[in-house]
Design a protein around this motif. Structure first.
Motif, mmCIF file in Angstrom:
data_model
loop_
_atom_site.group_PDB
_atom_site.id
_atom_site.type_symbol
_atom_site.label_atom_id
_atom_site.label_comp_id
_atom_site.label_asym_id
_atom_site.label_seq_id
_atom_site.Cartn_x
_atom_site.Cartn_y
_atom_site.Cartn_z
ATOM 1 N N ILE A 84 0.846 -1.202 0.000
ATOM 2 C CA ILE A 84 0.000 0.000 0.000
ATOM 3 C C ILE A 84 0.880 1.250 0.000
ATOM 4 C CG2 ILE A 84 -1.812 1.251 1.222
ATOM 5 C CD1 ILE A 84 -2.626 -1.521 0.031
ATOM 6 N N ALA A 85 1.949 1.236 0.788
ATOM 7 C CA ALA A 85 2.882 2.365 0.802
ATOM 8 C C ALA A 85 3.502 2.564 -0.575
ATOM 9 C CB ALA A 85 3.965 2.133 1.853
ATOM 10 N N GLY B 275 -8.529 -4.841 6.779
ATOM 11 C CA GLY B 275 -8.461 -4.122 8.040
ATOM 12 C C GLY B 275 -7.238 -4.521 8.851
ATOM 13 N N MET B 276 -6.825 -5.771 8.716
ATOM 14 C CA MET B 276 -5.586 -6.214 9.365
ATOM 15 C C MET B 276 -4.378 -5.553 8.697
ATOM 16 S SD MET B 276 -6.504 -10.280 9.628
ATOM 17 C CE MET B 276 -8.175 -10.788 10.016
ATOM 18 N N ILE B 277 -4.407 -5.503 7.360
ATOM 19 C CA ILE B 277 -3.339 -4.804 6.633
ATOM 20 C C ILE B 277 -3.308 -3.337 7.046
ATOM 21 C CG2 ILE B 277 -2.497 -4.132 4.345
ATOM 22 C CD1 ILE B 277 -3.984 -6.637 3.258
ATOM 23 N N ALA B 278 -4.491 -2.737 7.203
ATOM 24 C CA ALA B 278 -4.563 -1.328 7.622
ATOM 25 C C ALA B 278 -3.931 -1.136 9.002
ATOM 26 C CB ALA B 278 -6.020 -0.862 7.626
ATOM 27 N N GLU C 209 -1.486 -2.956 10.250
ATOM 28 C CA GLU C 209 -0.038 -3.030 10.043
ATOM 29 C C GLU C 209 0.482 -1.750 9.378
ATOM 30 O OE1 GLU C 209 1.818 -4.959 11.427
ATOM 31 O OE2 GLU C 209 0.968 -6.959 11.612
ATOM 32 N N PHE C 210 -0.320 -1.159 8.507
ATOM 33 C CA PHE C 210 0.110 0.073 7.844
ATOM 34 C C PHE C 210 0.263 1.211 8.853
ATOM 35 C CE2 PHE C 210 -0.287 4.096 5.712
ATOM 36 C CZ PHE C 210 0.420 3.930 4.529
ATOM 37 N N VAL C 211 -0.764 1.435 9.667
ATOM 38 C CA VAL C 211 -0.695 2.564 10.599
ATOM 39 C C VAL C 211 0.404 2.352 11.628
ATOM 40 C CG1 VAL C 211 -2.451 1.683 12.204
ATOM 41 C CG2 VAL C 211 -2.062 4.143 12.031
ATOM 42 N N LEU C 212 0.675 1.105 11.985
ATOM 43 C CA LEU C 212 1.742 0.830 12.947
ATOM 44 C C LEU C 212 3.122 1.022 12.321
ATOM 45 C CD1 LEU C 212 0.083 -2.252 14.628
ATOM 46 C CD2 LEU C 212 0.680 -0.118 15.795
ATOM 47 N N ALA C 213 3.266 0.709 11.044
ATOM 48 C CA ALA C 213 4.553 0.860 10.367
ATOM 49 C C ALA C 213 4.774 2.266 9.836
ATOM 50 C CB ALA C 213 4.661 -0.144 9.221
ATOM 51 N N TYR C 214 3.681 2.943 9.471
ATOM 52 C CA TYR C 214 3.771 4.262 8.837
ATOM 53 C C TYR C 214 2.821 5.259 9.516
ATOM 54 C CZ TYR C 214 5.442 1.039 5.211
ATOM 55 O OH TYR C 214 6.085 0.036 4.526
ATOM 56 N N PRO D 148 2.050 11.418 -0.016
ATOM 57 C CA PRO D 148 2.781 11.100 1.210
ATOM 58 C C PRO D 148 1.898 10.673 2.374
ATOM 59 C CG PRO D 148 2.780 13.468 0.817
ATOM 60 C CD PRO D 148 2.204 12.836 -0.407
ATOM 61 N N ARG D 149 0.657 11.199 2.434
ATOM 62 C CA ARG D 149 -0.250 10.856 3.535
ATOM 63 C C ARG D 149 -1.637 10.593 2.982
ATOM 64 N NH1 ARG D 149 -1.505 14.585 7.615
ATOM 65 N NH2 ARG D 149 -1.638 12.913 9.157
ATOM 66 N N ALA D 150 -2.357 9.679 3.625
ATOM 67 C CA ALA D 150 -3.706 9.354 3.171
ATOM 68 C C ALA D 150 -4.517 8.811 4.337
ATOM 69 C CB ALA D 150 -3.648 8.311 2.048
ATOM 70 N N HIS D 151 -5.834 8.873 4.178
ATOM 71 C CA HIS D 151 -6.713 8.093 5.036
ATOM 72 C C HIS D 151 -6.590 6.626 4.611
ATOM 73 C CE1 HIS D 151 -8.515 11.760 6.512
ATOM 74 N NE2 HIS D 151 -8.962 12.100 5.309
ATOM 75 N N ILE D 152 -6.722 5.729 5.576
ATOM 76 C CA ILE D 152 -6.610 4.298 5.308
ATOM 77 C C ILE D 152 -7.903 3.620 5.737
ATOM 78 C CG2 ILE D 152 -5.285 2.206 5.761
ATOM 79 C CD1 ILE D 152 -3.658 4.361 4.328
#
Length: 275
Positions: free
Chosen positions: A81-82, A102-105, A107-112, A91-95
């Motif tokens: 996704i990144a 939702g699980m990927i989301a 992991e995304f917010v935790l990593a980025y 550079p920034r978005a709502h997820i």
């Protein structure tokens, strides 16, 4: 504004197909198990694109994105996704992710965290350690048996993925019949992708890390969900400080098909209010 269709490249060299529709603040839409970006359904996507610039993404191994013979994790899918956002110079978005998305989301917010504006988690859970599991018989219907007719397999999956009110309505049956009729218009997700996604979900667990999420978060879930039981929403809500929760009455796992108006309105109002 005409839709843009392009391919990003993952960090391991896979082509990731995505589409940008609409104008406004960017929202990355992350599909769940077995689905491509088209799995959101046109009614929901058309509602969202009237308010936002939506990124409709084919996860690796689905739709027009490349397949891979290698195993992957949900952290890898978050990095995909990144990569899409990088390719689109966003550079920034709502997820906004549903189910496995939702699980990927998460992991995304935790990593980025610096790349995440608002976060919407739909019909999802936080991994095996603190989740409420579905009946095995319901989950089994999501994976077709070898040699099964694709239409029969689709009807079996819909029978557990949709809420009873939707399944028992003429409007619901019409939507499902149309979806089945259009199945041949886009690549079907292959069995090897389903197996690798299943392995990635099995190793996912975010519960101990949910307290690190600082982005404004909405949990949205149908209370007739047989795939990811509704009580999982409360677990996530209780673990993310300041999060909000919305219940979709009588909706099942495919709430974005069943009640697209309510889903798009609630998620859209929440994201529009994020500063």
């Amino acid at each position: 504004m005409a839709a843009f269709r392009g391919f990003a490249e993952s960090r391991d060299g896979l082509k990731l197909r995505y589409e940008i529709r609409g104008e406004g603040e960017p929202v990355a839409l992350i599909m769940g198990f077995g689905g491509s970006g088209r799995g959101w359904g046109e009614p929901f996507l058309k509602l969202m694109e009237t308010r936002f610039r939506i990124f409709v993404i084919d996860n690796r191994g689905t739709g027009e994105s490349d397949r891979t013979k290698a195993e992957f994790t949900l952290t890898d899918l978050a990095a995909d996704i990144a990569a899409v956002l990088d390719h689109a110079k966003t550079p920034r978005a709502h997820i906004f992710g549903i189910s496995m998305g939702g699980m990927i989301a998460q992991e995304f917010v935790l990593a980025y965290p610096e790349r995440t504006r608002g976060l919407v988690l739909g019909c999802t859970n936080c991994g095996s350690s603190h989740s409420i599991h579905a009946e095995p018989a319901a989950l089994a219907k999501l994976i077709p048996a070898p040699g099964m007719d694709p239409i029969e397999a689709a009807r079996g999956a819909f029978s557990v993925a949709c809420g009873k009110a939707f399944l028992n309505s003429a409007a619901g049956q019409a939507i499902l019949n149309q979806a089945i009729a259009e199945m041949g218009n886009y690549p079907v997700t292959p069995m090897d992708t389903l197996m690798r996604q299943g392995q990635a979900v099995a190793t996912f667990d975010s519960f101990a890390r949910l307290g690190q999420i600082k982005s404004p978060t909405l949990i949205i879930h149908g209370d007739d969900d047989a795939i990811v039981p509704y009580s999982n929403a409360g677990v996530i809500h209780g673990a993310i400080a300041g999060s909000k929760m919305h219940t979709l009455k009588s909706a099942g796992h495919l709430f974005f098909w069943e009640v697209p108006d309510e889903a798009a309105r609630v998620a859209g109002d929440f994201l529009a209010a994020v500063k």
